[in-house]
Design a protein around this motif. Structure first.
Motif, PDB file in Angstrom:
ATOM      1  N   ALA A   1      30.537  32.153  59.748  1.00  0.00           N
ATOM      2  CA  ALA A   1      30.638  32.420  61.182  1.00  0.00           C
ATOM      3  C   ALA A   1      30.104  31.261  62.016  1.00  0.00           C
ATOM      4  CB  ALA A   1      29.882  33.708  61.522  1.00  0.00           C
ATOM      5  N   LEU A   2      29.076  30.577  61.501  1.00  0.00           N
ATOM      6  CA  LEU A   2      28.443  29.492  62.249  1.00  0.00           C
ATOM      7  C   LEU A   2      29.057  28.120  61.962  1.00  0.00           C
ATOM      8  CD1 LEU A   2      24.676  30.499  61.844  1.00  0.00           C
ATOM      9  CD2 LEU A   2      26.086  30.742  63.897  1.00  0.00           C
ATOM     10  N   ARG A   3      29.845  28.030  60.902  1.00  0.00           N
ATOM     11  CA  ARG A   3      30.325  26.716  60.460  1.00  0.00           C
ATOM     12  C   ARG A   3      31.099  25.976  61.544  1.00  0.00           C
ATOM     13  NH1 ARG A   3      34.392  25.993  55.394  1.00  0.00           N
ATOM     14  NH2 ARG A   3      35.598  27.409  56.731  1.00  0.00           N
ATOM     15  N   LYS A   4      31.966  26.663  62.242  1.00  0.00           N
ATOM     16  CA  LYS A   4      32.791  26.005  63.255  1.00  0.00           C
ATOM     17  C   LYS A   4      31.935  25.399  64.363  1.00  0.00           C
ATOM     18  CE  LYS A   4      36.820  26.753  66.216  1.00  0.00           C
ATOM     19  NZ  LYS A   4      37.835  27.733  66.687  1.00  0.00           N
ATOM     20  N   ARG A   5      30.842  26.078  64.705  1.00  0.00           N
ATOM     21  CA  ARG A   5      29.993  25.612  65.793  1.00  0.00           C
ATOM     22  C   ARG A   5      29.221  24.350  65.429  1.00  0.00           C
ATOM     23  NH1 ARG A   5      25.089  29.070  68.733  1.00  0.00           N
ATOM     24  NH2 ARG A   5      24.432  27.393  70.131  1.00  0.00           N
ATOM     25  N   PHE A   6      28.831  24.225  64.169  1.00  0.00           N
ATOM     26  CA  PHE A   6      27.939  23.136  63.776  1.00  0.00           C
ATOM     27  C   PHE A   6      28.611  22.044  62.944  1.00  0.00           C
ATOM     28  CE2 PHE A   6      25.052  26.752  64.475  1.00  0.00           C
ATOM     29  CZ  PHE A   6      24.193  26.180  65.409  1.00  0.00           C
ATOM     30  N   THR A   7      29.937  22.068  62.873  1.00  0.00           N
ATOM     31  CA  THR A   7      30.643  21.057  62.098  1.00  0.00           C
ATOM     32  C   THR A   7      31.772  20.454  62.915  1.00  0.00           C
ATOM     33  OG1 THR A   7      32.204  22.652  61.128  1.00  0.00           O
ATOM     34  CG2 THR A   7      30.152  22.247  59.929  1.00  0.00           C
ATOM     35  N   ASN A   8      32.340  19.369  62.384  1.00  0.00           N
ATOM     36  CA  ASN A   8      33.553  18.773  62.934  1.00  0.00           C
ATOM     37  C   ASN A   8      34.515  18.531  61.775  1.00  0.00           C
ATOM     38  OD1 ASN A   8      32.872  16.282  61.635  1.00  0.00           O
ATOM     39  ND2 ASN A   8      31.516  15.761  63.335  1.00  0.00           N
ATOM     40  N   PRO A   9      35.703  17.989  62.020  1.00  0.00           N
ATOM     41  CA  PRO A   9      36.651  17.797  60.918  1.00  0.00           C
ATOM     42  C   PRO A   9      36.112  16.957  59.758  1.00  0.00           C
ATOM     43  CG  PRO A   9      37.784  17.601  63.008  1.00  0.00           C
ATOM     44  CD  PRO A   9      36.338  17.731  63.331  1.00  0.00           C
ATOM     45  N   LEU A  10      35.182  16.036  60.028  1.00  0.00           N
ATOM     46  CA  LEU A  10      34.628  15.215  58.956  1.00  0.00           C
ATOM     47  C   LEU A  10      33.607  15.980  58.109  1.00  0.00           C
ATOM     48  CD1 LEU A  10      33.948  11.749  60.681  1.00  0.00           C
ATOM     49  CD2 LEU A  10      35.782  12.333  59.093  1.00  0.00           C
TER      50      LEU A  10
ATOM     51  N   ARG B   1      33.031  19.499  58.066  1.00  0.00           N
ATOM     52  CA  ARG B   1      33.252  20.928  57.774  1.00  0.00           C
ATOM     53  C   ARG B   1      33.292  21.225  56.276  1.00  0.00           C
ATOM     54  NH1 ARG B   1      37.177  21.740  61.207  1.00  0.00           N
ATOM     55  NH2 ARG B   1      35.609  22.233  62.795  1.00  0.00           N
ATOM     56  N   LYS B   2      33.914  20.342  55.508  1.00  0.00           N
ATOM     57  CA  LYS B   2      34.090  20.633  54.075  1.00  0.00           C
ATOM     58  C   LYS B   2      32.777  20.560  53.293  1.00  0.00           C
ATOM     59  CE  LYS B   2      35.522  15.875  53.037  1.00  0.00           C
ATOM     60  NZ  LYS B   2      36.634  15.049  52.493  1.00  0.00           N
ATOM     61  N   TYR B   3      31.724  20.001  53.886  1.00  0.00           N
ATOM     62  CA  TYR B   3      30.442  19.894  53.184  1.00  0.00           C
ATOM     63  C   TYR B   3      29.489  21.037  53.505  1.00  0.00           C
ATOM     64  CZ  TYR B   3      32.066  15.119  52.388  1.00  0.00           C
ATOM     65  OH  TYR B   3      32.806  14.028  52.027  1.00  0.00           O
ATOM     66  N   PHE B   4      29.784  21.808  54.544  1.00  0.00           N
ATOM     67  CA  PHE B   4      28.835  22.806  55.035  1.00  0.00           C
ATOM     68  C   PHE B   4      28.531  23.868  53.978  1.00  0.00           C
ATOM     69  CE2 PHE B   4      27.458  26.420  57.674  1.00  0.00           C
ATOM     70  CZ  PHE B   4      26.553  25.799  58.526  1.00  0.00           C
ATOM     71  N   ILE B   5      29.554  24.522  53.463  1.00  0.00           N
ATOM     72  CA  ILE B   5      29.350  25.591  52.481  1.00  0.00           C
ATOM     73  C   ILE B   5      28.888  25.043  51.131  1.00  0.00           C
ATOM     74  CG2 ILE B   5      30.439  27.505  51.246  1.00  0.00           C
ATOM     75  CD1 ILE B   5      29.900  28.027  54.227  1.00  0.00           C
ATOM     76  N   PRO B   6      29.475  23.955  50.597  1.00  0.00           N
ATOM     77  CA  PRO B   6      28.933  23.407  49.343  1.00  0.00           C
ATOM     78  C   PRO B   6      27.469  22.997  49.444  1.00  0.00           C
ATOM     79  CG  PRO B   6      31.125  22.534  49.747  1.00  0.00           C
ATOM     80  CD  PRO B   6      30.728  23.291  50.978  1.00  0.00           C
ATOM     81  N   ALA B   7      27.076  22.399  50.577  1.00  0.00           N
ATOM     82  CA  ALA B   7      25.678  21.988  50.744  1.00  0.00           C
ATOM     83  C   ALA B   7      24.751  23.194  50.770  1.00  0.00           C
ATOM     84  CB  ALA B   7      25.525  21.178  52.029  1.00  0.00           C
TER      85      ALA B   7
END
Length: 440
Positions: free
Chosen positions: A22-31, A33-39
């Motif tokens: 739910a929060l990923r879109k707010r705190f990421t950008n296209p560069l 985004r793909k690291y948010f959940i794996p991290a």
């Protein structure tokens, strides 16, 4: 760990991941985004793994000592919310009702350890006092601070976003020791907030209110748990601020005039900040820190070594012995243990990372040349800051530890900065080579 850990952990993992998506879109950008959940996932893996290894490999340890204290506070809240709140406030002299609980907690009079207990106790109220879920809560706090660290690096040098993600999130020692129910998880998260706050308030001058709040929270946590991390950060941080702002002054003459003035102000602020923050502190008072370091080093070397002790020479707490042992402390903190020094699986993990640091450092300096490499470092404020912080911190923990078993935990705050500095240096060196080829 108990049976409820097995039943409740999957449920809470689902809740944590639901919140993260739910929060990923707010705190990421296209560069990013793909690291948010794996991290976040490796932080959760580290938190759970640390608990399992302490339980089944070590047979106990600090993480379960923290949990024991958390259980005492949780029971106090069950008996009386008011009593639980008073225990969280931790008055120096407990009242009669509190004595029943404080008598069970040998860390009640240890402010740094008890600070960790207080945070864990607050989390325990929302998860039925379950060890694994409290550890996941610590991993989430750590992740939040490290994401702020990653975002800051990216805003300074976005070209290296892939390798910076590796440096910040995916070093095994960092996500293992910096994710569970331990001091280290809170400290590396707090360091990320301090880094974020320094950059946005004093250099970028954007999102100042948010950055000031997060930076202040990070400072408060480091003062409360491991103030030496903040003391290691301050002098390189002040120099970083000066270098970034100095480069924006168009007049060369004015820059030359202001440079010594700002350096003196920075050194003065660092000294008074260090002495003011630690005055009267039994462990970290600047007047006593040499003596305490010597005592701590001898204790850890002689009594906690378990075959993993190292020696960097005689250290008596004086400035001259500090200068003599500093080079070896830097080497032992950043580049050791060597592979032939490995005595157990934990040391092997640390040795592999140290080998990576050795290989990257030597190969980079060989490709760029020592003179050119030093020129890029001095001319790029973020690289200079990253290496200076790593070196200052390496000296402190290298001297203070005495054995690789404790060093592997102590040194994790420097590891993302040193590796990030190497990767930005690598990218800058490639840019310089490409420009030279084009001009030729």
């Amino acid at each position: 760990m108990e049976l409820k850990d097995l039943f409740l952990t999957p449920l809470y993992l689902g809740l944590f991941y639901g919140l993260a998506f739910a929060l990923r879109k707010r705190f990421t950008n296209p560069l990013t985004r793909k690291y948010f959940i794996p991290a976040l996932s490796v932080k959760f893996l580290g938190a759970i793994s640390l608990g399992l290894i302490y339980q089944f490999y070590y047979g106990g340890g600090d993480t379960f000592n923290y949990f024991f204290h958390i259980k005492v506070l949780h029971n106090a809240f069950s008996d009386s919310i008011g009593l639980g709140i008073r225990l969280l406030e931790a008055p120096e002299i407990p009242d009669a009702d509190m004595l029943r609980y404080t008598s069970q907690m040998y860390w009640y009079q240890a402010p740094t350890e008890y600070f960790v207990v207080r945070i864990g106790s607050i989390i325990s109220l929302f998860c039925f006092n379950t060890y694994t879920i409290i550890a996941l809560g610590f991993a989430s706090i750590s992740f939040a601070g490290m994401w702020a660290m990653y975002v800051t690096f990216l805003r300074i040098y976005p070209q290296a976003y892939k390798k910076l993600a590796l440096a910040v999130f995916f070093l095994p020692s960092v996500f293992f020791w910096g994710s569970g129910l331990m001091k280290d998880s809170l400290c590396i998260g707090a360091l990320g907030w301090v880094f974020y706050g320094f950059y946005h308030v004093f250099i970028a001058k954007k999102n100042i209110i948010q950055a000031a709040i997060l930076g202040s929270l990070g400072v408060y946590m480091l003062i409360s748990i491991k103030i030496y991390i903040l003391l290691s950060f301050m002098p390189p941080g002040l120099l970083w601020i000066f270098n970034e702002n100095n480069q924006r002054i168009k007049s060369t003459a004015l820059r030359l005039v202001l440079k010594p003035l700002f350096l003196l102000l920075g050194l003065g602020a660092g000294y008074f900040g260090a002495t003011g923050l630690t005055a009267g502190d039994e462990k970290y008072d600047v007047e006593k820190i040499g003596e305490r370091t010597k005592i701590n080093q001898e204790y850890l070397t002689n009594y906690v070594a378990n075959g993993s002790a190292y020696s960097i020479g005689e250290f008596d707490g004086s400035a001259s012995s500090l200068l003599k042992t500093a080079p070896q402390a830097i080497v032992v903190s950043i580049f050791r243990p060597f592979l032939f020094e490995v005595r157990n699986p934990v040391m092997l993990l640390s040795a592999l990372e140290a080998t990576l640091f050795i290989w990257l450092t030597i190969s980079l300096l060989y490709k760029t040349g020592l003179g050119k490499g030093l020129g890029i470092i001095i001319g790029t404020p973020i690289i200079l800051f990253s290496f200076l912080f790593s070196i200052v911190f390496a000296i402190g923990v290298g001297i203070n530890s005495g054995n690789f078993g404790t060093l592997v935990r102590y040194k994790i705050p420097l590891m993302p900065f040193y590796l990030a500095g190497l990767y930005v240096l690598q990218a800058k060196a490639s840019q310089h080579s490409s420009k030279r080829k084009l001009t030729n």
